[in-house]
Design a protein around this motif. Structure first.
Motif: not given
Length: 104
Positions: A40-42, A50, A53, A68, A72, A78-80
């Motif tokens: 998932q998004c951070s 996500a 990155t 991505l 991890r 990690d971003l959507c």
């Protein structure tokens, strides 16, 4: 004791699920349902998957936005797709977007 992979031990053990609702493991064995889990998004309160990155280097004032990453990492974010599209860096920094362009 039950422990979620990705949560601190104090967050785990609430009825077999962590505070994120993720099934916890027992004795270090990861349940099969969590092995292929989508990251998932951070960003706080974002539950989107996500897709990019974000990494950065303070000394050079550079941030990189990549596809991505395979795993991890604690010093990467990690971003959507929505949050990745709105990334802003501090004044004087450079943002380098190294994601592959989307084929139309």
């Amino acid at each position: 004791m039950l422990q979620c992979y990705g949560c601190a031990p104090s967050e785990s053990g609430r009825g077999g699920r962590c505070s994120h609702g993720t099934p916890a493991s027992t004795n270090g064995v990861v349940p099969v349902a969590t092995v292929g889990r989508v990251r998932q998004c951070s960003r706080p309160a974002c539950a989107e998957p996500a897709e990019a990155t974000l990494t950065y280097h303070y000394a050079s004032g550079t941030a990189w936005l990549d596809g991505l990453s395979g795993e991890r990492e604690p010093h990467r974010y990690d971003l959507c797709s929505g949050h990745a599209a709105r990334v802003r860096v501090p004044h004087g920094w450079t943002l380098v977007d190294r994601r592959s362009p989307v084929a139309a």
